[in-house]
Motif scaffolding. Structure first.
Motif, PDB file in Angstrom:
ATOM      1  N   ALA A 227      -4.255   3.085  18.184  1.00  0.00           N
ATOM      2  CA  ALA A 227      -5.668   3.073  18.587  1.00  0.00           C
ATOM      3  C   ALA A 227      -6.386   1.842  18.046  1.00  0.00           C
ATOM      4  O   ALA A 227      -7.509   1.553  18.456  1.00  0.00           O
ATOM      5  N   TYR A 228      -5.753   1.123  17.120  1.00  0.00           N
ATOM      6  CA  TYR A 228      -6.317  -0.095  16.528  1.00  0.00           C
ATOM      7  C   TYR A 228      -5.305  -1.217  16.754  1.00  0.00           C
ATOM      8  O   TYR A 228      -4.525  -1.562  15.853  1.00  0.00           O
ATOM      9  N   PRO A 229      -5.266  -1.779  17.971  1.00  0.00           N
ATOM     10  CA  PRO A 229      -4.172  -2.679  18.356  1.00  0.00           C
ATOM     11  C   PRO A 229      -3.953  -3.863  17.417  1.00  0.00           C
ATOM     12  O   PRO A 229      -2.808  -4.220  17.132  1.00  0.00           O
ATOM     13  N   GLU A 230      -5.014  -4.490  16.932  1.00  0.00           N
ATOM     14  CA  GLU A 230      -4.832  -5.654  16.072  1.00  0.00           C
ATOM     15  C   GLU A 230      -4.230  -5.257  14.729  1.00  0.00           C
ATOM     16  O   GLU A 230      -3.364  -5.955  14.180  1.00  0.00           O
ATOM     17  N   THR A 231      -4.681  -4.145  14.176  1.00  0.00           N
ATOM     18  CA  THR A 231      -4.111  -3.659  12.923  1.00  0.00           C
ATOM     19  C   THR A 231      -2.660  -3.253  13.112  1.00  0.00           C
ATOM     20  O   THR A 231      -1.801  -3.551  12.279  1.00  0.00           O
ATOM     21  N   PHE A 232      -2.361  -2.586  14.218  1.00  0.00           N
ATOM     22  CA  PHE A 232      -0.984  -2.200  14.525  1.00  0.00           C
ATOM     23  C   PHE A 232      -0.084  -3.438  14.596  1.00  0.00           C
ATOM     24  O   PHE A 232       1.026  -3.445  14.038  1.00  0.00           O
ATOM     25  N   ALA A 233      -0.571  -4.499  15.236  1.00  0.00           N
ATOM     26  CA  ALA A 233       0.227  -5.725  15.358  1.00  0.00           C
ATOM     27  C   ALA A 233       0.472  -6.358  13.992  1.00  0.00           C
ATOM     28  O   ALA A 233       1.569  -6.865  13.721  1.00  0.00           O
ATOM     29  N   ASN A 265       8.477  -1.492  -2.469  1.00  0.00           N
ATOM     30  CA  ASN A 265       7.345  -2.115  -3.159  1.00  0.00           C
ATOM     31  C   ASN A 265       6.963  -3.458  -2.547  1.00  0.00           C
ATOM     32  O   ASN A 265       5.775  -3.794  -2.453  1.00  0.00           O
ATOM     33  N   ASP A 266       7.965  -4.242  -2.119  1.00  0.00           N
ATOM     34  CA  ASP A 266       7.666  -5.541  -1.514  1.00  0.00           C
ATOM     35  C   ASP A 266       6.863  -5.372  -0.231  1.00  0.00           C
ATOM     36  O   ASP A 266       5.892  -6.106   0.013  1.00  0.00           O
ATOM     37  N   LEU A 267       7.262  -4.414   0.605  1.00  0.00           N
ATOM     38  CA  LEU A 267       6.525  -4.223   1.855  1.00  0.00           C
ATOM     39  C   LEU A 267       5.157  -3.615   1.598  1.00  0.00           C
ATOM     40  O   LEU A 267       4.173  -3.998   2.244  1.00  0.00           O
ATOM     41  N   ARG A 268       5.067  -2.672   0.663  1.00  0.00           N
ATOM     42  CA  ARG A 268       3.758  -2.100   0.345  1.00  0.00           C
ATOM     43  C   ARG A 268       2.789  -3.196  -0.103  1.00  0.00           C
ATOM     44  O   ARG A 268       1.640  -3.235   0.341  1.00  0.00           O
ATOM     45  N   GLU A 269       3.241  -4.088  -0.964  1.00  0.00           N
ATOM     46  CA  GLU A 269       2.387  -5.189  -1.423  1.00  0.00           C
ATOM     47  C   GLU A 269       2.023  -6.116  -0.273  1.00  0.00           C
ATOM     48  O   GLU A 269       0.874  -6.601  -0.186  1.00  0.00           O
ATOM     49  N   ALA A 270       2.967  -6.368   0.627  1.00  0.00           N
ATOM     50  CA  ALA A 270       2.685  -7.225   1.779  1.00  0.00           C
ATOM     51  C   ALA A 270       1.626  -6.595   2.688  1.00  0.00           C
ATOM     52  O   ALA A 270       0.714  -7.273   3.172  1.00  0.00           O
ATOM     53  N   LEU A 271       1.740  -5.289   2.916  1.00  0.00           N
ATOM     54  CA  LEU A 271       0.755  -4.599   3.755  1.00  0.00           C
ATOM     55  C   LEU A 271      -0.621  -4.614   3.112  1.00  0.00           C
ATOM     56  O   LEU A 271      -1.637  -4.820   3.788  1.00  0.00           O
ATOM     57  N   GLU A 272      -0.692  -4.371   1.806  1.00  0.00           N
ATOM     58  CA  GLU A 272      -1.982  -4.365   1.120  1.00  0.00           C
ATOM     59  C   GLU A 272      -2.630  -5.744   1.147  1.00  0.00           C
ATOM     60  O   GLU A 272      -3.854  -5.867   1.162  1.00  0.00           O
ATOM     61  N   LEU A 273      -1.820  -6.799   1.182  1.00  0.00           N
ATOM     62  CA  LEU A 273      -2.349  -8.158   1.212  1.00  0.00           C
ATOM     63  C   LEU A 273      -2.721  -8.592   2.624  1.00  0.00           C
ATOM     64  O   LEU A 273      -3.790  -9.180   2.839  1.00  0.00           O
ATOM     65  N   GLU A 274      -1.846  -8.299   3.592  1.00  0.00           N
ATOM     66  CA  GLU A 274      -2.022  -8.813   4.947  1.00  0.00           C
ATOM     67  C   GLU A 274      -2.829  -7.879   5.854  1.00  0.00           C
ATOM     68  O   GLU A 274      -3.394  -8.325   6.846  1.00  0.00           O
ATOM     69  N   VAL A 275      -2.869  -6.587   5.532  1.00  0.00           N
ATOM     70  CA  VAL A 275      -3.576  -5.617   6.384  1.00  0.00           C
ATOM     71  C   VAL A 275      -4.585  -4.893   5.503  1.00  0.00           C
ATOM     72  O   VAL A 275      -4.432  -3.706   5.189  1.00  0.00           O
ATOM     73  N   ARG A 276      -5.604  -5.619   5.099  1.00  0.00           N
ATOM     74  CA  ARG A 276      -6.521  -5.108   4.088  1.00  0.00           C
ATOM     75  C   ARG A 276      -7.396  -3.959   4.599  1.00  0.00           C
ATOM     76  O   ARG A 276      -7.980  -3.230   3.789  1.00  0.00           O
ATOM     77  N   GLU A 277      -7.495  -3.812   5.915  1.00  0.00           N
ATOM     78  CA  GLU A 277      -8.279  -2.704   6.445  1.00  0.00           C
ATOM     79  C   GLU A 277      -7.536  -1.381   6.368  1.00  0.00           C
ATOM     80  O   GLU A 277      -8.094  -0.322   6.665  1.00  0.00           O
ATOM     81  N   LEU A 278      -6.265  -1.423   5.984  1.00  0.00           N
ATOM     82  CA  LEU A 278      -5.453  -0.209   5.888  1.00  0.00           C
ATOM     83  C   LEU A 278      -5.545   0.375   4.481  1.00  0.00           C
ATOM     84  O   LEU A 278      -5.377  -0.336   3.493  1.00  0.00           O
ATOM     85  N   HIS A 279      -5.842   1.663   4.400  1.00  0.00           N
ATOM     86  CA  HIS A 279      -5.928   2.328   3.099  1.00  0.00           C
ATOM     87  C   HIS A 279      -4.583   2.248   2.380  1.00  0.00           C
ATOM     88  O   HIS A 279      -3.522   2.309   3.005  1.00  0.00           O
ATOM     89  N   ARG A 280      -4.628   2.136   1.055  1.00  0.00           N
ATOM     90  CA  ARG A 280      -3.390   1.944   0.292  1.00  0.00           C
ATOM     91  C   ARG A 280      -2.438   3.117   0.438  1.00  0.00           C
ATOM     92  O   ARG A 280      -1.211   2.943   0.370  1.00  0.00           O
ATOM     93  N   PHE A 281      -2.947   4.335   0.641  1.00  0.00           N
ATOM     94  CA  PHE A 281      -2.058   5.473   0.854  1.00  0.00           C
ATOM     95  C   PHE A 281      -1.267   5.302   2.154  1.00  0.00           C
ATOM     96  O   PHE A 281      -0.071   5.612   2.223  1.00  0.00           O
TER      97      PHE A 281
END
Length: 308
Positions: A227-233, A265-281
């Motif tokens: 439902a959030y295409p840019e975030t999904f990408a 952990n590497d991917l979690r850190e990458a997501l938190e850095l690159e997809v900041r609109e996504l909640h950490r959970f």
């Protein structure tokens, strides 16, 4: 099993829609119409230059296509009625603005019957010969994805965090997935034999189910993220990027269990850095989904255990 509220609804959706429209048109072009003083005038707001009037509506999800259509159709019918019957108050609100479009703004529309219903309502409005309606007037349907640029600007500016909560699959759902995906399931089972921390069949069986739990829950979150295409990408891009480096872990000499957790952990850190609109959970759940996916598809592997 499924994600909870992958789309906003009710007042939350109305508030978010108004923000999107204000960013899309500009705050001096888009005029929100308050509904707290003398009731609902049948529209969320309108634009002064283009004459676009909007009514936001988000129904409770999840819902079938047929039920979603019925709810959206009934909402359009009700508020077009207000658009026609509230002639005196709308004449004062619009002033010299001529309305060229009346749009119901929804999170998602997946029924062509809504387009046909909009055409029917266009004829009704034109027949009413309202002083604030232009000759080119049309009723139409807009959805969230139509305003992806404005939404992205809002998410990046306000750091609104998207949080998805997925239900854990039942043992029966895991068993059904195993049966329907025998090949990947067998690949996973073979890899778990090479994890020295899993010392017996019972431990391997439990961890096998745990990995599938990560995978299926993460897949539900990814479905909600569509439902959030840019975030999904951005999530898919981060996952693909980290996948290309998995082989370095195999040759690093790390124990298999450490390689597994480092990948998470590497991917979690990458997501938190690159997809900041996504909640950490949600970032954490998607990191575990990725590792489960890599284990099932083979990008993530462990070296053979060699007896001393």
């Amino acid at each position: 099993m499924g994600t909870h509220i992958p789309r906003l609804c009710g007042e939350e959706w109305e508030n978010w829609a108004n923000k999107i429209l204000s960013v899309h048109y500009g705050p001096t072009e888009y005029q929100q119409v308050p509904d707290h003083d003398r009731g609902d005038a049948g529209l969320e707001g309108f634009t002064r230059g283009s004459g676009h009037a909007y009514q936001a509506y988000g129904c409770e999800e999840p819902i079938s296509t047929a039920d979603r259509y019925e709810k959206q159709r009934d909402k359009m019918t009700k508020d077009i009625g207000k658009f026609i019957n509230n002639r005196s108050i709308l004449t004062r609100i619009f002033g010299t603005v001529q309305i060229t479009r009346w749009a119901i703004f929804v999170p998602h529309c997946d029924s062509k019957d809504m387009i046909a219903h909009a055409s029917k309502k266009t004829s009704e409005v034109k027949s009413a010969e309202l002083p604030y309606v232009a000759d080119t007037f049309q009723v139409c349907v807009c959805q969230q994805s139509d305003f992806s640029v404005a939404e992205s600007q809002l998410l990046n500016a306000a750091q609104m965090q998207l949080r998805f909560s997925a239900e854990s699959p039942t043992p029966q759902q895991i068993a059904e997935w195993n049966e329907a995906n025998e090949g990947p399931s067998q690949v996973l089972a073979e890899k778990l034999f090479r994890l020295p921390t899993l010392v017996n069949d019972d431990a391997r069986s439990k961890f096998h189910s745990q990995v599938l739990d990560w995978y299926l829950m993460g897949q539900d979150i990814l479905d909600g993220l569509r439902a959030y295409p840019e975030t999904f990408a951005k999530v898919k891009s981060a996952k693909s990027h980290r996948e290309s480096f998995l082989v370095t872990g195999i040759v690093s000499g790390l124990p298999p269990q450490d390689h597994l957790m480092r990948s998470v952990n590497d991917l979690r850190e990458a997501l938190e850095l690159e997809v900041r609109e996504l909640h950490r959970f949600s970032s954490e759940s998607l990191a575990y989904e990725a590792v489960a996916d890599w284990l099932l598809r083979c990008p993530l592997d462990f070296p053979e255990v060699v007896d001393a």
